[in-house]
Write an enzyme that holds these catalytic residues in place. Structure first.
Site, mmCIF file in Angstrom:
data_model
loop_
_atom_site.group_PDB
_atom_site.id
_atom_site.type_symbol
_atom_site.label_atom_id
_atom_site.label_comp_id
_atom_site.label_asym_id
_atom_site.label_seq_id
_atom_site.Cartn_x
_atom_site.Cartn_y
_atom_site.Cartn_z
ATOM 1 N N GLY A 45 -21.861 -50.567 -23.818
ATOM 2 C CA GLY A 45 -22.030 -49.536 -24.865
ATOM 3 C C GLY A 45 -23.396 -49.061 -25.237
ATOM 4 C CD GLN A 50 -28.594 -49.551 -28.427
ATOM 5 O OE1 GLN A 50 -27.343 -49.178 -28.119
ATOM 6 N NE2 GLN A 50 -28.855 -50.693 -28.065
ATOM 7 C CB CYS A 101 -28.030 -55.438 -28.960
ATOM 8 S SG CYS A 101 -28.519 -54.025 -29.240
ATOM 9 C CG LEU A 102 -28.213 -52.774 -23.414
ATOM 10 C CD1 LEU A 102 -27.614 -51.220 -22.904
ATOM 11 C CD2 LEU A 102 -28.473 -53.554 -22.214
ATOM 12 C CG HIS A 143 -22.610 -53.996 -30.933
ATOM 13 N ND1 HIS A 143 -23.230 -55.134 -31.118
ATOM 14 C CD2 HIS A 143 -23.737 -53.015 -30.554
ATOM 15 C CE1 HIS A 143 -24.199 -55.183 -30.345
ATOM 16 N NE2 HIS A 143 -24.859 -53.844 -30.325
ATOM 17 C CD GLU A 144 -22.717 -49.620 -28.656
ATOM 18 O OE1 GLU A 144 -23.768 -49.131 -29.040
ATOM 19 O OE2 GLU A 144 -22.679 -50.607 -28.097
ATOM 20 C CG HIS A 147 -26.514 -49.579 -32.260
ATOM 21 N ND1 HIS A 147 -27.762 -50.187 -32.526
ATOM 22 C CD2 HIS A 147 -26.054 -50.405 -31.522
ATOM 23 C CE1 HIS A 147 -27.870 -51.137 -31.788
ATOM 24 N NE2 HIS A 147 -26.760 -51.336 -31.055
HETATM 25 ZN ZN ZN Z 1 -26.400 -52.823 -29.738
#
Ligand code: ZN
Length: 188
Positions: A45, A50, A101-102, A143-144, A147
């Site tokens: 995701g 991000q 998380c990236l 999760h997204e 963000h």
């Molecule tokens: Zn994340």
């Protein structure tokens, strides 16, 4: 085009995203870039903040996610873009799953969330959709969605657990991380 992924510490990760119009400049290209960036970083995701855009857009690919020890692909997995989403229901039972998380490489922690969600959103053609998701797919969407609300998965941790991550978080914001994808660091 692969975009740099914003690292922890950048203010854009703490902004609530703005809704966008159908006429948002180069929207299709932006969506393609988001998928490409997510895939290159082997993520499941990616949310617009991000990649430094405080807008309500995220992409999800939960098809390759597997439960621990399970070799099969996630049968309920999806590959989808969510535009101007509204998470209007979270139900079912609480379950814990290790999230990463990236934007926060090297940190993985168990997060407790409800297992069923209902969401309204626009797809990449700006067609209105309403759907219910469960399990791992619901997990990625939650999760997204966090963000685009300016939240991170570490916000769900107990204060003690979070304070133990302070050093690691400081290192991430200073670029002291080993990643094989392009990142943008706030303090470099
Ligand atoms: Zn994340």
């Amino acid at each position: 085009m692969v975009l740099p992924i914003v690292a922890y510490g950048d203010a854009v990760l703490r902004k609530r995203g703005e809704d966008i119009e159908k006429s948002y400049p180069n929207l299709q290209e932006f969506i393609e870039n988001m998928f490409e960036t997510m895939e290159r970083a082997k993520g499941v995701g990616l949310a617009a903040p991000q990649v430094d855009k405080a807008i309500r857009v995220f992409v999800v690919d939960s098809r390759r996610m597997v439960e621990d020890g399970d070799e099969d692909e996630n049968p309920e997995g999806i590959r989808e873009v969510f535009i101007n989403p509204k998470l209007f229901d979270e139900t079912g039972k609480e379950w814990s799953y290790e999230e990463g998380c990236l934007s926060l490489p090297s940190i993985r922690e168990n997060v407790v969330r409800l297992d069923t969600i209902s969401i309204q959103y626009y797809d990449r053609n700006f067609d209105f959709k309403e759907d219910t998701f469960r399990g791992l797919t619901a997990r990625v969407i939650q999760h997204e969605y966090d963000h685009i609300e300016g939240k991170l998965f570490i916000d769900h941790l107990k204060p003690l657990k979070r304070s133990l991550l302070k050093g690691k978080l400081e290192n991430i914001s200073r670029g002291k991380v080993n990643v094989d994808y392009k990142m943008k660091f706030p303090k470099k």
